[in-house]
Design an enzyme around this catalytic site. Structure first.
Site, PDB file in Angstrom:
ATOM      1  N   LYS A  66       0.828  -1.220   0.000  1.00 50.83           N
ATOM      2  CA  LYS A  66       0.000   0.000   0.000  1.00 50.83           C
ATOM      3  C   LYS A  66       0.858   1.263   0.000  1.00 50.83           C
ATOM      4  O   LYS A  66       0.451   2.276  -0.546  1.00 50.83           O
ATOM      5  CB  LYS A  66      -0.987  -0.015   1.166  1.00 50.83           C
ATOM      6  N   LYS A 108      -3.806 -10.448  -6.175  1.00 47.55           N
ATOM      7  CA  LYS A 108      -5.121 -10.750  -5.590  1.00 47.55           C
ATOM      8  C   LYS A 108      -6.179  -9.774  -6.111  1.00 47.55           C
ATOM      9  O   LYS A 108      -5.862  -8.631  -6.459  1.00 47.55           O
ATOM     10  CB  LYS A 108      -5.061 -10.756  -4.062  1.00 47.55           C
ATOM     11  N   LYS A 135     -10.519  -4.565  -4.205  1.00 52.26           N
ATOM     12  CA  LYS A 135     -11.557  -3.580  -4.517  1.00 52.26           C
ATOM     13  C   LYS A 135     -10.952  -2.233  -4.857  1.00 52.26           C
ATOM     14  O   LYS A 135     -11.608  -1.397  -5.448  1.00 52.26           O
ATOM     15  CB  LYS A 135     -12.571  -3.481  -3.377  1.00 52.26           C
TER      16      LYS A 135
HETATM   17  P1  ATP Z   1      -8.338  -3.271  -0.316  1.00 51.20           P
HETATM   18  O1  ATP Z   1      -8.277  -3.894  -1.657  1.00 51.20           O
HETATM   19  O2  ATP Z   1      -8.990  -1.931  -0.276  1.00 51.20           O
HETATM   20  O3  ATP Z   1      -7.082  -3.379   0.472  1.00 51.20           O
HETATM   21  P2  ATP Z   1      -9.460  -5.655   0.589  1.00 51.20           P
HETATM   22  O4  ATP Z   1     -10.626  -6.044  -0.206  1.00 51.20           O
HETATM   23  O5  ATP Z   1      -8.175  -6.333   0.397  1.00 51.20           O
HETATM   24  O6  ATP Z   1      -9.338  -4.111   0.462  1.00 51.20           O
HETATM   25  P3  ATP Z   1     -10.795  -5.876   3.216  1.00 51.20           P
HETATM   26  O7  ATP Z   1     -12.013  -5.143   2.994  1.00 51.20           O
HETATM   27  O8  ATP Z   1     -10.167  -5.448   4.455  1.00 51.20           O
HETATM   28  O9  ATP Z   1      -9.636  -5.733   2.146  1.00 51.20           O
HETATM   29  O10 ATP Z   1     -11.041  -7.432   3.197  1.00 51.20           O
HETATM   30  C1  ATP Z   1     -12.082  -8.041   3.875  1.00 51.20           C
HETATM   31  C2  ATP Z   1     -11.904  -9.524   3.872  1.00 51.20           C
HETATM   32  O11 ATP Z   1     -11.867 -10.034   2.533  1.00 51.20           O
HETATM   33  C3  ATP Z   1     -10.606 -10.008   4.536  1.00 51.20           C
HETATM   34  O12 ATP Z   1     -10.886 -11.146   5.320  1.00 51.20           O
HETATM   35  C4  ATP Z   1      -9.729 -10.371   3.385  1.00 51.20           C
HETATM   36  O13 ATP Z   1      -8.783 -11.351   3.725  1.00 51.20           O
HETATM   37  C5  ATP Z   1     -10.727 -10.886   2.382  1.00 51.20           C
HETATM   38  N1  ATP Z   1     -10.238 -10.750   1.015  1.00 51.20           N
HETATM   39  C6  ATP Z   1      -9.878  -9.594   0.399  1.00 51.20           C
HETATM   40  N2  ATP Z   1      -9.507  -9.824  -0.867  1.00 51.20           N
HETATM   41  C7  ATP Z   1      -9.621 -11.162  -1.058  1.00 51.20           C
HETATM   42  C8  ATP Z   1      -9.388 -12.031  -2.173  1.00 51.20           C
HETATM   43  N3  ATP Z   1      -8.954 -11.544  -3.325  1.00 51.20           N
HETATM   44  N4  ATP Z   1      -9.621 -13.352  -2.035  1.00 51.20           N
HETATM   45  C9  ATP Z   1     -10.069 -13.852  -0.854  1.00 51.20           C
HETATM   46  N5  ATP Z   1     -10.326 -13.094   0.228  1.00 51.20           N
HETATM   47  C10 ATP Z   1     -10.108 -11.769   0.145  1.00 51.20           C
END
Ligand code: ATP
Ligand code: LTN
Length: 335
Positions: free
Chosen positions: A116, A199, A202
């Site tokens: 980040k 990965k 969002k």
């Molecule tokens: P950002 O992309 O803004 O960092 P994020 O989607 O990675 O956000 P969170 O909103 O904090 O992060 O994630 C919420 C949950 O979703 C966490 O348990 C995280 O591990 C899970 N998660 C996020 N991205 C993935 C993915 N690509 N595959 C599986 N689980 C995910």
């Protein structure tokens, strides 16, 4: 068995943008089934969200949408405690204390911090670095035994465990040491549709890299059709086929198939047929969630009441731990 004997479970999702099917498959979907066996706390992690730039009005809107999405996905406010992180001040209060037993090196080597910081080079702030300590506070405040998360959060959970043990060693038994609950197999980490080595996130600047929980049917199918696949034409899950393997993981998550079942289903068919089927399966599964979320978002008074009740319950549970912490570290609280 009585509810009071159940172990405690905590998880949270940031309202930092449209929730993706990665968040759903890796995290939210699993929250639902766990409600029966644990006393669950599920939070909208708005304090975490502001570690990267957010527009105030958008953050408020995303907070409400995520609360509605939790409920639409099947989290039942009568069974689980649903709340907004910033409504419970103990999260920040415990973070301060835990900061005093955390070393800067532990935070600066976190993968998410490095990623980040590179991505938001104009805004590398202390909150971004302290993010895992706030996350440890979320978890430890509730004497949490189990934390369901996607595979990307494993390192942060390790730190939560280390901080719990470090505090317990220094001040005496205070915190339960939490265990991670991470799905096995390819669902724990859903990859970007545009680049299957990263990965699905969002906050990706390319909207074709992810499918959100509010994308409409045509958009979902279009994004699946465009997804980067591998050379060859065979629907098979393997390390040398990261693009197809990722689509298989998505398909399985929404159909309940195993890898073998999906491979058999598409034997002799090409990527084109498969991608269309993935898109349709995702769209079919999301449709009822989307309509329920839309219905809930029209009933703001109900959502507010869920948040308020959840915050009250979380506040009381968190206070018990925080008071103990304050006593252990030696804060004077009167005679
Ligand atoms: P950002 O992309 O803004 O960092 P994020 O989607 O990675 O956000 P969170 O909103 O904090 O992060 O994630 C919420 C949950 O979703 C966490 O348990 C995280 O591990 C899970 N998660 C996020 N991205 C993935 C993915 N690509 N595959 C599986 N689980 C995910
Ligand atoms: N950092 C998490 C979201 C989160 C969380 C938590 C998850 C904030 N606090 C406590 C589990 C437990 C993420 O998934 N990016």
């Amino acid at each position: 068995m009585e509810g009071t004997e159940k172990k405690i479970l905590f998880s949270a999702v940031q309202p930092s943008g449209a929730v993706t099917i990665g968040n759903y498959i890796g995290a939210i979907r699993n929250f639902v089934g766990l409600q029966e066996d644990y006393n669950c706390f599920y939070a909208v992690a708005d304090l975490h969200a502001i570690t990267v730039k957010q527009e105030a009005a958008v953050l408020r809107k995303n907070t409400l949408s995520l609360m509605a999405l939790f409920i639409a996905c099947g989290i039942d406010p009568a069974k689980s405690i649903l709340f907004v992180q910033s409504h419970v001040p103990a999260h920040c209060e415990l973070t301060w204390v835990l900061n005093t037993i955390t070393y800067p090196g532990e935070l600066s080597r976190m993968t998410q911090f490095k990623d980040k910081s590179a991505k938001h080079a104009e805004n590398v702030n202390m909150g971004l670095m302290d993010y895992p300590v706030l996350m440890a506070s979320d978890i430890l405040l509730y004497q949490t035994a189990l934390v369901p998360v996607g595979a990307d959060q494993k390192q942060h959970l390790e730190l939560s465990r280390d901080l719990a043990m470090r505090f317990n060693n220094r001040y005496g038994q205070t915190f339960e040491v939490p265990e991670p609950y991470i799905l096995k197999g390819n669902g724990a980490r859903i990859m970007s549709l545009a680049d299957p080595s990263r990965k699905m996130s969002k906050s990706d600047e390319n909207p074709n890299a992810f499918i959100t929980m509010t994308d409409d049917r045509d958009t979902i199918i279009r994004k699946c059709k465009r997804a980067v696949t591998d050379s060859g034409n065979e629907v098979r899950c393997s390390e040398d086929k990261p693009g197809v393997s990722n689509l298989i993981a998505i398909y399985n998550a929404f159909t309940g198939n195993t890898n073998e079942q999906t491979e058999r289903e598409f034997e002799g068919k090409g990527y084109g047929d498969f991608k269309l089927a993935v898109g349709e399966a995702v769209a079919d599964a999301l449709a009822p969630i989307q309509s329920e979320q839309a219905r809930l978002l029209k009933d703001k008074a109900y959502l507010d009441s869920v948040m308020k009740e959840g915050a009250g319950k979380a506040f009381r549970a968190a206070r018990r731990t925080l008071s103990k912490v304050y006593r252990k570290v030696g804060f004077y609280s009167g005679e």
